[in-house]
Write an enzyme that holds these catalytic residues in place. Sequence first.
Site, PDB file in Angstrom:
ATOM      1  N   GLU A 211      -9.745  -1.415   5.361  1.00  0.00           N
ATOM      2  CA  GLU A 211     -10.374  -1.168   6.652  1.00  0.00           C
ATOM      3  C   GLU A 211     -11.648  -2.010   6.790  1.00  0.00           C
ATOM      4  OE1 GLU A 211      -8.669   0.244   8.742  1.00  0.00           O
ATOM      5  OE2 GLU A 211      -8.046   2.294   8.293  1.00  0.00           O
TER       6      GLU A 211
ATOM      7  N   ASP B   6       0.832  -1.201   0.000  1.00  0.00           N
ATOM      8  CA  ASP B   6       0.000   0.000   0.000  1.00  0.00           C
ATOM      9  C   ASP B   6       0.867   1.252   0.000  1.00  0.00           C
ATOM     10  OD1 ASP B   6       0.923  -0.520   2.584  1.00  0.00           O
ATOM     11  OD2 ASP B   6      -1.047  -0.981   3.360  1.00  0.00           O
TER      12      ASP B   6
ATOM     13  N   ASP C 234      -7.738  -2.671  14.190  1.00  0.00           N
ATOM     14  CA  ASP C 234      -9.137  -2.855  13.786  1.00  0.00           C
ATOM     15  C   ASP C 234      -9.320  -4.035  12.833  1.00  0.00           C
ATOM     16  OD1 ASP C 234      -8.006  -1.898  11.458  1.00  0.00           O
ATOM     17  OD2 ASP C 234      -9.263  -0.108  11.305  1.00  0.00           O
TER      18      ASP C 234
ATOM     19  N   HIS D 161      -7.529  -4.590   9.999  1.00  0.00           N
ATOM     20  CA  HIS D 161      -7.228  -4.374   8.578  1.00  0.00           C
ATOM     21  C   HIS D 161      -5.977  -5.134   8.153  1.00  0.00           C
ATOM     22  CE1 HIS D 161      -4.849  -0.528   9.778  1.00  0.00           C
ATOM     23  NE2 HIS D 161      -3.955  -1.380   9.327  1.00  0.00           N
TER      24      HIS D 161
HETATM   25  C1  F6R Z   1       1.400  -1.550   6.095  1.00  0.00           C
HETATM   26  C2  F6R Z   1       0.088  -2.184   6.175  1.00  0.00           C
HETATM   27  C3  F6R Z   1      -0.729  -2.171   7.406  1.00  0.00           C
HETATM   28  C4  F6R Z   1       0.070  -2.498   8.648  1.00  0.00           C
HETATM   29  C5  F6R Z   1      -0.825  -2.459   9.882  1.00  0.00           C
HETATM   30  C6  F6R Z   1      -0.062  -2.775  11.146  1.00  0.00           C
HETATM   31  O1  F6R Z   1       1.962  -1.722   4.813  1.00  0.00           O
HETATM   32  O2  F6R Z   1      -0.340  -2.708   5.198  1.00  0.00           O
HETATM   33  O3  F6R Z   1      -1.774  -3.095   7.283  1.00  0.00           O
HETATM   34  O4  F6R Z   1       0.619  -3.775   8.502  1.00  0.00           O
HETATM   35  O5  F6R Z   1      -1.380  -1.188   9.979  1.00  0.00           O
HETATM   36  O6  F6R Z   1       0.879  -1.780  11.353  1.00  0.00           O
HETATM   37  P1  F6R Z   1       2.010  -1.955  12.468  1.00  0.00           P
HETATM   38  O7  F6R Z   1       2.816  -3.108  12.036  1.00  0.00           O
HETATM   39  O8  F6R Z   1       2.796  -0.677  12.400  1.00  0.00           O
HETATM   40  O9  F6R Z   1       1.305  -2.169  13.733  1.00  0.00           O
END
Ligand code: F6R
Length: 260
Positions: A143, A67, A136, A138
């Site tokens: 989301e 992303d 959450d 995702h």
């Molecule tokens: C990042 C991504 C997100 C993160 C998620 C967890 O490329 O796709 O889904 O993996 O927000 O983020 P952290 O690892 O920082 O808790």
Amino acid sequence: MEVVILADADEVGRVVAAAVEALIARRPHAVLGLATGSSPIPVYDELVRRHRCGAVSFARATAFCLDEYVGLPTGHPESYRTVIERVFTGRVDLPAESVHAPDGGAADLVGAAHSYDEAIATAGGVDLQLLGIGSDGHIGFNEPGSSLASRTRLKTLTARTREDNARFFGSVDEVPRHVLTQGVGTILEARHLVLVALGSGKADAVAAAVEGPVTAMCPASALQLHPHATVVVDETAATRLRLAPYYRETYASKPEWQGL
Ligand code: F6R
């Protein structure tokens, strides 16, 4: 789905890095799907260490980020293209031209999203997709409420995700509202999904994803539909898993040749 509960982030890094190293040994031109955020950092650090020892080379590999934020200027320190270069690809021999990210600066975001899915397909699809999980539920930036069949597209971040990510930006107001993210359907096409979760803040999301219903309200629950999905967590992220004793027993008695 396999659930692997390990002592701490260092062990998670070692076990997941070993799976990536084994993939590259079998398939030097492997296509890696890369997540950003804090969860995969121990994996990247361990891969960099193994690369420096000469154990693994990424010279023939290709990488696709999950992303990207929309609207950050090129080279912004928190743009995911910059982040992945800083934390991983720029520290190993993966050629810069083989690292791809959605173009969050494109004038035509719909076209950029479509081209991204096409580029993944043209590369032969992702062999191993690293994933984190949002508090959450995702994956990527899909989301809650995201279609489980979705393709790469524009999404709006929830207030909770923007607050979670404010730590990288200084203030929540600086976190972009919009992103381009691989869709859940895009992610499910990777041949092996490896989701990493660390810390007690992820315990509820991990339990919902692994043991709850398959639902768009927890996009990570779509991993239950995948034939080769591995969820690797530290002890603190595993505290809400009802079948934790079974997962531990299964992993402890697993033949070594099976890998992840
Ligand atoms: C990042 C991504 C997100 C993160 C998620 C967890 O490329 O796709 O889904 O993996 O927000 O983020 P952290 O690892 O920082 O808790």
